[in-house]
Enzyme design. Sequence first.
Site, mmCIF file in Angstrom:
data_model
loop_
_atom_site.group_PDB
_atom_site.id
_atom_site.type_symbol
_atom_site.label_atom_id
_atom_site.label_comp_id
_atom_site.label_asym_id
_atom_site.label_seq_id
_atom_site.Cartn_x
_atom_site.Cartn_y
_atom_site.Cartn_z
ATOM 1 N N ILE A 12 0.839 -1.205 0.000
ATOM 2 C CA ILE A 12 0.000 0.000 0.000
ATOM 3 C C ILE A 12 0.876 1.258 0.000
ATOM 4 C CG2 ILE A 12 -1.916 1.190 1.136
ATOM 5 C CD1 ILE A 12 -2.675 -1.541 2.372
ATOM 6 N N SER A 34 12.134 -5.333 5.571
ATOM 7 C CA SER A 34 11.952 -6.621 6.246
ATOM 8 C C SER A 34 10.875 -7.447 5.553
ATOM 9 C CB SER A 34 11.588 -6.412 7.721
ATOM 10 O OG SER A 34 10.284 -5.885 7.841
ATOM 11 N N LEU A 59 12.308 1.787 12.211
ATOM 12 C CA LEU A 59 11.744 2.887 13.008
ATOM 13 C C LEU A 59 12.078 2.752 14.487
ATOM 14 C CD1 LEU A 59 8.205 3.306 11.396
ATOM 15 C CD2 LEU A 59 10.249 4.667 10.973
ATOM 16 N N SER A 124 -7.277 -0.702 10.199
ATOM 17 C CA SER A 124 -7.919 -1.830 9.512
ATOM 18 C C SER A 124 -9.324 -2.028 10.041
ATOM 19 C CB SER A 124 -7.085 -3.082 9.794
ATOM 20 O OG SER A 124 -7.795 -4.246 9.445
ATOM 21 N N TYR A 148 -2.402 -9.000 16.119
ATOM 22 C CA TYR A 148 -2.291 -8.016 15.034
ATOM 23 C C TYR A 148 -3.415 -6.985 15.146
ATOM 24 C CZ TYR A 148 -3.347 -5.995 10.508
ATOM 25 O OH TYR A 148 -3.676 -5.110 9.523
ATOM 26 N N LYS A 152 -3.502 -2.678 15.976
ATOM 27 C CA LYS A 152 -4.181 -1.580 15.267
ATOM 28 C C LYS A 152 -5.097 -0.823 16.239
ATOM 29 C CE LYS A 152 -2.249 -2.162 11.314
ATOM 30 N NZ LYS A 152 -1.231 -1.177 10.876
ATOM 31 N N TYR A 175 -8.966 0.381 6.670
ATOM 32 C CA TYR A 175 -9.111 -0.224 5.351
ATOM 33 C C TYR A 175 -9.920 -1.497 5.437
ATOM 34 C CZ TYR A 175 -4.346 1.844 5.029
ATOM 35 O OH TYR A 175 -3.227 2.622 5.110
ATOM 36 N N ASN A 197 -3.827 -14.021 1.883
ATOM 37 C CA ASN A 197 -5.032 -13.335 1.401
ATOM 38 C C ASN A 197 -5.543 -13.959 0.109
ATOM 39 O OD1 ASN A 197 -3.324 -10.641 2.692
ATOM 40 N ND2 ASN A 197 -5.345 -11.173 3.453
ATOM 41 N N ARG A 229 -16.642 -9.957 1.653
ATOM 42 C CA ARG A 229 -15.771 -8.850 2.071
ATOM 43 C C ARG A 229 -15.955 -7.673 1.133
ATOM 44 N NH1 ARG A 229 -15.433 -12.070 5.399
ATOM 45 N NH2 ARG A 229 -13.639 -12.890 6.538
HETATM 46 N N1 UFG Z 1 -10.251 -16.946 1.781
HETATM 47 C C1 UFG Z 1 -10.390 -18.167 1.160
HETATM 48 N N2 UFG Z 1 -9.261 -18.789 0.726
HETATM 49 C C2 UFG Z 1 -8.015 -18.256 0.874
HETATM 50 C C3 UFG Z 1 -7.894 -17.004 1.516
HETATM 51 C C4 UFG Z 1 -9.035 -16.385 1.963
HETATM 52 O O1 UFG Z 1 -11.505 -18.702 1.005
HETATM 53 O O2 UFG Z 1 -7.037 -18.878 0.452
HETATM 54 C C5 UFG Z 1 -11.476 -16.223 2.197
HETATM 55 C C6 UFG Z 1 -11.550 -15.886 3.672
HETATM 56 O O3 UFG Z 1 -12.154 -16.935 4.394
HETATM 57 C C7 UFG Z 1 -12.400 -14.608 3.631
HETATM 58 C C8 UFG Z 1 -11.997 -13.952 2.308
HETATM 59 O O4 UFG Z 1 -11.462 -15.000 1.518
HETATM 60 O O5 UFG Z 1 -13.761 -14.934 3.559
HETATM 61 C C9 UFG Z 1 -10.953 -12.858 2.446
HETATM 62 O O6 UFG Z 1 -9.836 -13.370 3.160
HETATM 63 P P1 UFG Z 1 -8.449 -12.567 3.218
HETATM 64 O O7 UFG Z 1 -7.480 -13.418 3.976
HETATM 65 O O8 UFG Z 1 -8.068 -12.114 1.864
HETATM 66 O O9 UFG Z 1 -8.846 -11.265 4.025
HETATM 67 P P2 UFG Z 1 -9.446 -11.144 5.502
HETATM 68 O O10 UFG Z 1 -10.761 -10.452 5.330
HETATM 69 O O11 UFG Z 1 -9.427 -12.397 6.260
HETATM 70 O O12 UFG Z 1 -8.330 -10.230 6.159
HETATM 71 C C10 UFG Z 1 -8.337 -8.877 5.983
HETATM 72 C C11 UFG Z 1 -6.902 -8.319 6.076
HETATM 73 C C12 UFG Z 1 -6.356 -8.456 7.462
HETATM 74 C C13 UFG Z 1 -7.335 -7.940 8.462
HETATM 75 C C14 UFG Z 1 -8.690 -8.603 8.292
HETATM 76 C C15 UFG Z 1 -9.712 -8.044 9.224
HETATM 77 O O13 UFG Z 1 -6.046 -8.995 5.174
HETATM 78 O O14 UFG Z 1 -5.170 -7.704 7.554
HETATM 79 O O15 UFG Z 1 -9.151 -8.362 6.976
HETATM 80 O O16 UFG Z 1 -10.933 -8.670 9.091
HETATM 81 F F1 UFG Z 1 -6.917 -8.183 9.732
#
Ligand code: UFG
Length: 336
Positions: A12, A34, A59, A124, A148, A152, A175, A197, A229
Site C-alpha cells: 500500500i 523486512s 523505526l 484496519s 495483530y 491496530k 481499510y 489473502n 468482504r
Molecule cells: N479466503 C479463502 N481462501 C483463501 C484465503 C481467503 O476462502 O485462500 C477467504 C476468507 O475466508 C475470507 C476472504 O477469503 O472470507 C478474504 O480473506 P483474506 O485473507 O483475503 O482477508 P481477511 O478479510 O481475512 O483479512 C483482511 C486483512 C487483514 C485484516 C482482516 C480483518 O487482510 O489484515 O481483513 O478482518 F486483519
Amino acid sequence: MATLVTGGAGYIGSHTAVALHDAGRDVVLVDNFSNSSPKAVDALRALTTPDIACVEGDLLDPATLERAFTDHDIDEVIHFAAYKAVGESVEKPLDYYGNNLGSTIALAQAMADHGVRRLVFSSSCTVYGQPDENPVTEAAPTGAESPYGWTKFMSEQILTDAANATPLDVVLLRYFNPVGAHPSGTLGEDPTGIPNNLVPFLMQVAVGRLEKARVFGTDYDTPDGSGVRDYIHVMDLAEAHVAALDALSDGLSGATAVNIGTGVGNSVLEVIAAVAEAVGRPIPYEIVDRRSGDIAMTWAATEFAADVLGWRASRDLDEMVRDHWRWQSQNPNGFE
Ligand code: UFG
C-alpha cells in the site's frame, strides 16, 4: 516540503507514494525492507521520478527517524510500516506488540520533536471484529480478534490520546480488503511465502505457482455460503490517503477514524469468478473447512469518508482483478 511515508516500499505504501507524486507532493520513503523489496522503490521511481528519497532503516532505531526528519523537510507523515500477518501475530505476540506499537510511539514522538503535526495512520476494519450489522459505520463497537488486530486498536488509542493532549492531528484510515495493482503492471503486491489473502493466492494459482485455491467454507449465512468482504482497489485506497492529508491541511483536527471501502460486499466465489474472467480460464479450487477466526461478512459504510474526506472509491471488482492480473502475469515471481 515533503510527505514522509513509512513502509513506503510495501504494497500500500508504494502505491500511495505514486498517488502522492501524482498529486504534486514530494515524497520521502522509510523502509527496513523486512517484508518488501528495494525493487519496489525502483519500480515506483520509474513510474514517478528518480528524485523520490528513501531512508533505509528501522523505526525502532532512533537514528532512522533522526535522519528522516533532519535530512528532509517533512511537514506531514503517513505511517504504514508494521507487521501484518494475522496468524503469525498469534504465534509471536510480543514481536507484534513490540514492533507495531514501538514504531508508532517512536514516530509520534519524533513528529512532536520536529514540530510535525499531520499524520495519517494505516488501520484496519479488523478493529470492528465480528460486526453486528452491515454496512459497518465508524460508530460500531471496536475490539480485536488477534494480536495483530489489537496492535491496530491500541495504535489508534495511542494516537487519539496524543491528538487530545498535543498539537498532533491524525486520520485513522480503517481499510477493508485492498487488492489490485498499479494499472501499468509494473508495481503490485509481492507477498513473501504462500499468500494468506484470497486474491494473491488466486493469482499465484493462475500463474501456476500454486496448484489450486481453497475456499474456506461455503456454510456461512451469506447468499452463496462463502465469506463476503469489501474489496477495494489499492489505487482508490492510495488516493484516500492523499484526500486525508488534504483534509488535515484544510483544518481537520484531533483524531478522526474513517472507513475506507467501496460499500459493496463480494463473496469468495464471486471473486474467484471475477479472477477467472480476467485471466481467461477457470481457477481450480476446492472447498475446505472454515479458517479459524474468519467472520461471515463485512462491508463498509462509506458516507463518512465522502463527507469528511470528499473521497469515494471509483473502481469495481473487475478492474481490481484485471489490474492485479496484469501485474502478476507480467511479474509471475513478483519483484524477484
Ligand atoms: N479466503 C479463502 N481462501 C483463501 C484465503 C481467503 O476462502 O485462500 C477467504 C476468507 O475466508 C475470507 C476472504 O477469503 O472470507 C478474504 O480473506 P483474506 O485473507 O483475503 O482477508 P481477511 O478479510 O481475512 O483479512 C483482511 C486483512 C487483514 C485484516 C482482516 C480483518 O487482510 O489484515 O481483513 O478482518 F486483519
